[in-house]
Design a protein around this motif. Structure first.
Motif, PDB file in Angstrom:
ATOM      1  N   GLU A  51       0.835  -1.207   0.000  1.00 30.94           N
ATOM      2  CA  GLU A  51       0.000   0.000   0.000  1.00 30.94           C
ATOM      3  C   GLU A  51       0.864   1.249   0.000  1.00 30.94           C
ATOM      4  O   GLU A  51       1.592   1.505   0.968  1.00 30.94           O
ATOM      5  CB  GLU A  51      -0.866   0.050   1.273  1.00 30.94           C
ATOM      6  N   GLY A  52       0.820   1.966  -1.095  1.00 26.40           N
ATOM      7  CA  GLY A  52       1.514   3.262  -1.159  1.00 26.40           C
ATOM      8  C   GLY A  52       2.997   3.185  -0.825  1.00 26.40           C
ATOM      9  O   GLY A  52       3.541   4.090  -0.183  1.00 26.40           O
ATOM     10  N   ASP A  85       4.988   5.143  -4.758  1.00 24.59           N
ATOM     11  CA  ASP A  85       3.555   4.951  -4.541  1.00 24.59           C
ATOM     12  C   ASP A  85       3.052   3.642  -5.151  1.00 24.59           C
ATOM     13  O   ASP A  85       2.075   3.619  -5.895  1.00 24.59           O
ATOM     14  CB  ASP A  85       2.795   6.151  -5.123  1.00 24.59           C
ATOM     15  N   THR A  98       1.207   0.222  -5.192  1.00 24.85           N
ATOM     16  CA  THR A  98       0.072  -0.413  -4.515  1.00 24.85           C
ATOM     17  C   THR A  98      -0.409  -1.602  -5.347  1.00 24.85           C
ATOM     18  O   THR A  98      -0.617  -1.464  -6.546  1.00 24.85           O
ATOM     19  CB  THR A  98      -1.097   0.594  -4.361  1.00 24.85           C
ATOM     20  N   ASP A 117      -2.052  -6.055  -4.708  1.00 27.76           N
ATOM     21  CA  ASP A 117      -2.061  -7.222  -3.821  1.00 27.76           C
ATOM     22  C   ASP A 117      -2.060  -8.517  -4.632  1.00 27.76           C
ATOM     23  O   ASP A 117      -2.399  -8.541  -5.816  1.00 27.76           O
ATOM     24  CB  ASP A 117      -3.208  -7.187  -2.797  1.00 27.76           C
ATOM     25  N   GLY A 169       4.784   4.008   3.424  1.00 25.89           N
ATOM     26  CA  GLY A 169       3.765   3.061   2.977  1.00 25.89           C
ATOM     27  C   GLY A 169       3.876   1.752   3.741  1.00 25.89           C
ATOM     28  O   GLY A 169       4.633   1.650   4.715  1.00 25.89           O
TER      29      GLY A 169
END
Ligand SMILES: Nc1ncnc2c1ncn2[C@@H]1O[C@H](COP(=O)(O)OP(=O)(O)OP(=O)(O)O)[C@@H](O)[C@H]1O
Ligand SMILES: [Mg+2]
Length: 281
Positions: free
Chosen positions: A7-8, A23, A25, A27, A65
Motif C-alpha cells: 500500500e503506497g 507509490d 500499490t 495485492d 507506505g
C-alpha cells in the motif's frame, strides 16, 4: 486469501536523488504466479527486496507506505522472521551457494540444520525437494560441478526446503542458457501448482507470457499496469515503457490478428498458432 498487500510503498536508497519505488500499490492472492516486468532500473529488484525485508532493514534509506507479506508487516519484523514466510532466489546461483559443502545434499541440509529442524524431518524435506526440482541424480555431486540450470535448481531447492509459502525470484535464469532456463521455469511452475505463491522479476517476456497468471508492469518505480499477460502485452504504449512484447504478440500485431472476441493479441506460441490457423483462441 491475500498473501501480499502493498500500500503506497515509496522507497529511496540512501544518497539517491529519486525514488526507486513511487507509490506502489497492489495485492497478490495465495497461489498466484506473478511476473514483474519493466525496463532496466524500473525498480523490479528493489520491489523484490522490499517483499523480503532487505528493503528497509538492510538497505536503509527513506521508506513510506506498508508492505504485508504472509500477514507480517515487513517494516516491523526482522529479516529472519520474514524469511520463514518468504524465500528469495537471486540472479546468480553462485552467490547463493555456501561454498563450504561437499555435496548438493549437504548444501540443502545447511539451512535446515541452522533453524534446528529435526534430523528425520531434514531427510524427508530434502528427498521431497530433490524430487520436486528433479535433481536427485546429482545429490552426491559437488555443487560447483553442476550445470548452471542444476545449480539454480539447487539454490531454489535450498529455499523451498525451508517451506516458505511465498517465493520471490529476481531474474533466476539470467545466467542460464535456454535449456537451463526452461528447466528452472518448469521447476518454478511445479512449485506454483503446489500452491506456493510465486513472484518473479524477469526480462524474458515469452516465459512471463507462458507461465504467469498476472504481470506487474513497472516504470520509473511506478506501477503502470497489473493484469493478465494478454492485457499487459497488448498495451499500445508497451514500447514507450521500455518493454518488448513476446515475439508471438509482435507477429500477430503486425498481422493485425487478435484473439477471437477480445481486444488482445496472442502472447504464447499456442495462442498465436490457434489464431493464425483461424481456430480462434
Ligand atoms: N544498492 C543501490 N543503491 C542505490 N541505488 C540503487 C541501488 N540498487 C538500485 N538502485 C536504484 O534504484 C532504481 C531501481 O533499480 P532496480 O535495480 O530496482 O531496477 P531493476 O528494474 O531491477 O533493473 P534491472 O532490470 O537492471 O535489474 C534505479 O534508479 C537504481 O539506480
Ligand atoms: Mg534488477
Amino acid at each position: 486469501m491475500k498473501r501480499i498487500v502493498v500500500e503506497g510503498l515509496k522507497y529511496k536508497y540512501p544518497l539517491a536523488d529519486s525514488l526507486a519505488l513511487n507509490d506502489v500499490t497492489f495485492d497478490i492472492k495465495q497461489g498466484e504466479f506473478i511476473g514483474i516486468i519493466g525496463k532496466n532500473l524500473a525498480g523490479k529488484s528493489t520491489l523484490c527486496q522490499a517483499l523480503v525485508g532487505l528493503v528497509p532493514h538492510f538497505y536503509k534509506g527513506a521508506y513510506g507506505g506498508k508492505v504485508f507479506v504472509g500477514g507480517l508487516e515487513v517494516k516491523n519484523h526482522s529479516i529472519a522472521d520474514i524469511s520463514l514466510k518468504v524465500g528469495m532466489v537471486f540472479q546468480n546461483p553462485f552467490t547463493q551457494v555456501t561454498g563450504s559443502k561437499m555435496t548438493v545434499y549437504e548444501e540443502i541440509a545447511f539451512g535446515l540444520e541452522n533453524i534446528g529442524v529435526p534430523r528425520s524431518e531434514i531427510i524427508e524435506r530434502i528427498d521431497s525437494v530433490l524430487n520436486l526440482l528433479k535433481i536427485e541424480q546429482v545429490k552426491d555431486h559437488n555443487p560447483f560441478d553442476l550445470s548452471g540450470g542444476q545449480m539454480q535448481r539447487m539454490a531454489i531447492a535450498s529455499i523451498i526446503a525451508m517451506k516458505p509459502d511465498i517465493l520471490v525470484l529476481d531474474e533466476p535464469t539470467s545466467q542460464l542458457d535456454p535449456a537451463g532456463s526452461e528447466e528452472v521455469f518448469q521447476a518454478i511452475q511445479s512449485l506454483s501448482k503446489q500452491g506456493i505463491t510465486v513472484i518473479l522479476a524477469e526480462h524474458k517476456m515469452e516465459k512471463i507470457a507462458q507461465y504467469c497468471d498476472r504481470v506487474l508492469l513497472l516504470n520509473n518505480g511506478k506501477v503502470v499496469d497489473f493484469d493478465t499477460p494478454g492485457k499487459v502485452f497488448s498495451r499500445e504504449d508497451l514500447e514507450e515503457k521500455g518493454v518488448t512484447a513476446p515475439v508471438y504478440t509482435r507477429v500477430c500485431k503486425a498481422l493485425g490478428v487478435k484473439k477471437a472476441g477480445t481486444d488482445e493479441y496472442p502472447v504464447t506460441l499456442e495462442e498465436a498458432e490457434r489464431v493464425l490457423r483461424g481456430d480462434g483462441a
